[in-house]
Design an enzyme around this catalytic site. Structure first.
Site, PDB file in Angstrom:
ATOM      1  N   CYS A 215     -27.269  47.125 -11.174  1.00  0.00           N
ATOM      2  CA  CYS A 215     -26.343  46.284 -11.929  1.00  0.00           C
ATOM      3  C   CYS A 215     -25.636  45.269 -11.039  1.00  0.00           C
ATOM      4  O   CYS A 215     -24.997  44.354 -11.539  1.00  0.00           O
ATOM      5  CB  CYS A 215     -25.313  47.152 -12.652  1.00  0.00           C
ATOM      6  SG  CYS A 215     -24.400  48.210 -11.523  1.00  0.00           S
TER       7      CYS A 215
HETATM    8  C1  LIG Z   1     -27.827  51.765 -11.562  1.00  0.00           C
HETATM    9  S1  LIG Z   1     -28.766  52.823 -10.562  1.00  0.00           S
HETATM   10  C2  LIG Z   1     -29.592  53.778 -11.777  1.00  0.00           C
HETATM   11  C3  LIG Z   1     -28.855  55.022 -12.180  1.00  0.00           C
HETATM   12  C4  LIG Z   1     -29.604  55.936 -13.108  1.00  0.00           C
HETATM   13  N1  LIG Z   1     -30.106  55.254 -14.268  1.00  0.00           N
HETATM   14  C5  LIG Z   1     -28.743  57.095 -13.572  1.00  0.00           C
HETATM   15  O1  LIG Z   1     -28.449  57.172 -14.761  1.00  0.00           O
HETATM   16  O2  LIG Z   1     -28.365  57.934 -12.726  1.00  0.00           O
HETATM   17  C6  LIG Z   1     -30.047  51.768  -9.985  1.00  0.00           C
HETATM   18  C7  LIG Z   1     -31.042  52.453  -9.093  1.00  0.00           C
HETATM   19  O3  LIG Z   1     -32.112  51.542  -8.825  1.00  0.00           O
HETATM   20  C8  LIG Z   1     -32.644  51.916  -7.577  1.00  0.00           C
HETATM   21  N2  LIG Z   1     -33.506  50.828  -7.082  1.00  0.00           N
HETATM   22  C9  LIG Z   1     -33.158  49.630  -6.575  1.00  0.00           C
HETATM   23  N3  LIG Z   1     -34.251  48.914  -6.224  1.00  0.00           N
HETATM   24  C10 LIG Z   1     -35.322  49.686  -6.531  1.00  0.00           C
HETATM   25  C11 LIG Z   1     -36.738  49.504  -6.396  1.00  0.00           C
HETATM   26  N4  LIG Z   1     -37.256  48.394  -5.885  1.00  0.00           N
HETATM   27  N5  LIG Z   1     -37.542  50.504  -6.817  1.00  0.00           N
HETATM   28  C12 LIG Z   1     -37.020  51.645  -7.336  1.00  0.00           C
HETATM   29  N6  LIG Z   1     -35.698  51.865  -7.475  1.00  0.00           N
HETATM   30  C13 LIG Z   1     -34.866  50.896  -7.077  1.00  0.00           C
HETATM   31  C14 LIG Z   1     -31.419  52.193  -6.732  1.00  0.00           C
HETATM   32  O4  LIG Z   1     -31.731  52.978  -5.611  1.00  0.00           O
HETATM   33  C15 LIG Z   1     -30.518  52.891  -7.741  1.00  0.00           C
HETATM   34  O5  LIG Z   1     -30.586  54.281  -7.621  1.00  0.00           O
END
Ligand SMILES: C[S@@+](CC[C@H](N)C(=O)[O-])C[C@H]1O[C@@H](n2cnc3c(N)ncnc32)[C@H](O)[C@@H]1O
Length: 417
Positions: free
Chosen positions: A140
């Site tokens: 986000c």
């Molecule tokens: C807002 S959090 C998601 C939280 C999750 N939906 C929950 O309810 O616990 C966004 C996540 O995206 C992951 N992220 C960022 N870039 C990414 C990528 N290229 N591939 C996979 N995950 C990624 C981050 O590590 C982070 O954990």
């Protein structure tokens, strides 16, 4: 320190860095003293939380729908979907610590984390025909008011990847979660061009904002959801989940003290249901939820920030200046969150207020005590603060499952069976 591309350090001046360094050094010294038993005499007994978030999301029987999770983080959405009866197909996250959290809580799940969890590298087509629902909360920070709002110019913008997964897998349903700012004016063109245009003609979606305390979570937190269906007739019948709790009694407390972080004072453009006439249950205030003694005042916790955003990694959950006033009135110390309740008790806060532990922050975010978040304090707080509160995820998941069940007169479970 995480090597995740998800975390971007802010540029701060040497002077600011020095101030942070000195503050954190002083705090480490005080903490070490407290841990040696040479600090102030503990004043708060170890708290027994009164809120068990499991009661907000009773386990549903398996419904046969198969769900794939992108950007799974500490598993807020994943846990909510599991409680709602979905079958877990796989989780993807680039953060290795998130993978460990998921694995230690659900060793039977298929989890891809670190390099193998990087969604930019995955060919999703092999999942076609194996997944009913794709869910995910792309980072986000590109949209968050707490960040710099660079949208698609932020290298962390992963919405295009989420859309690519939908188009390659073609699930019956997708659910995307993010901060409300994403549906504000500033990003209307972004939403149109990056999210909606690629899906036009293939999916039919609705977007709405939900408030966490409407589902019994003792925290001011709003999130926007996009829920899309391949089948236009189903999409037309879809209704966002209705609140199960009221928090008007708590919102009043926040209004009295003029706290801008109160959800009740913020414009809620898209939540169709926050004025529901008779919600069933009273949402607990954060003191009650954590089992703290009655001080004649209680209210929702201010939004917990994710410790992985901002100028540096932090063990504070403070999200804004106005939030600080609320924490003070609550007599809860929001900085230097302790690794566990015993250490929180030993390390008495300067002002004598109750010190939070990781477990307490997890409860405030709707994670049950049994769900263990892996990593150092800042890393655990990062996963907690980034998560969709599981009971909120649960109600979204149920709202979709109930509709899919209706479609087949309650007979069929899972599109692919
Ligand atoms: C807002 S959090 C998601 C939280 C999750 N939906 C929950 O309810 O616990 C966004 C996540 O995206 C992951 N992220 C960022 N870039 C990414 C990528 N290229 N591939 C996979 N995950 C990624 C981050 O590590 C982070 O954990």
């Amino acid at each position: 320190m995480s090597a995740s591309s998800h975390h971007q350090k802010w540029q701060i001046s040497e002077t600011e860095r020095e101030i942070y360094r000195q503050r954190s050094q002083a705090s480490s010294l005080a903490k070490a003293k407290a841990m040696r038993g040479e600090g102030k005499q503990p004043i708060h007994p170890i708290n027994q939380p009164r809120l068990n978030p499991e009661t907000l999301m009773p386990q549903q029987p398996n419904n046969g729908w198969k769900t794939l999770s992108l950007f799974s983080g500490g598993g807020g959405l994943d846990l909510g979907f599991e409680q709602a009866g979905y079958t877990h197909v796989a989780s993807y996250d680039i953060l290795p610590e998130a993978g460990i959290t998921l694995h230690q809580n659900r060793p039977q799940w298929q989890i891809f984390a670190g390099e193998t969890g990087d969604v930019t590298k995955i060919d999703w087509r092999p999942y076609r025909g194996m997944v009913d629902v794709i869910q995910g909360g792309p980072p986000c920070q590109p949209f968050s008011i707490a960040g710099r709002q660079k949208g698609q110019d932020d290298s962390r913008d992963m919405f295009p990847q989420f859309i690519r997964a939908i188009l390659e897998i073609e699930p019956q349903v997708f659910i995307a979660e993010n901060v409300p700012a994403l549906v504000g004016k500033k990003f209307s063109q972004y939403v149109r061009e990056i999210i909606e245009q690629p899906l036009a003609g293939k999916y039919h979606w609705t977007k709405f904002i939900l408030q966490a305390p409407d589902f019994g979570i003792p925290q001011v937190r709003q999130r926007v959801f996009f829920v899309g269906f391949r089948d236009a007739k189903i999409a037309a019948k879809y209704q966002p989940p209705k609140p199960t709790h009221t928090w008007e009694h708590l919102a009043k407390n926040q209004r009295q003290q003029g706290d801008k972080s109160s959800g009740a004072r913020q414009p809620v453009q898209l939540n169709l249901f926050s004025a529901a006439p008779k919600p069933l249950n009273l949402c607990m205030g954060v003191r009650e939820a954590l089992g703290l003694p009655d001080i004649g005042f209680d209210t929702l916790a201010p939004t917990i920030r994710s410790a992985l955003t901002g100028p540096r990694h932090t063990t504070s959950v403070l999200s804004s200046v106005s939030a600080q006033k609320t924490w003070e009135k609550l007599q809860i110390w929001q900085n230097g969150v302790a690794v566990n309740r015993e250490k929180a008790r030993l390390f008495v806060a300067e002002n004598g207020h109750f010190r939070l532990s990781v477990a307490d922050c997890a409860i405030i975010q709707g994670f049950p005590d049994a769900w263990q978040i892996h990593g150092a304090v800042y890393m655990a707080l990062g996963q907690i603060g980034n998560a969709v509160p599981p009971p909120l995820a649960y109600h979204i998941a149920l709202s979709v499952a109930n509709l899919l069940r209706m479609r087949n007169g309650g007979l069929e479970t899972g599109f692919l069976r």
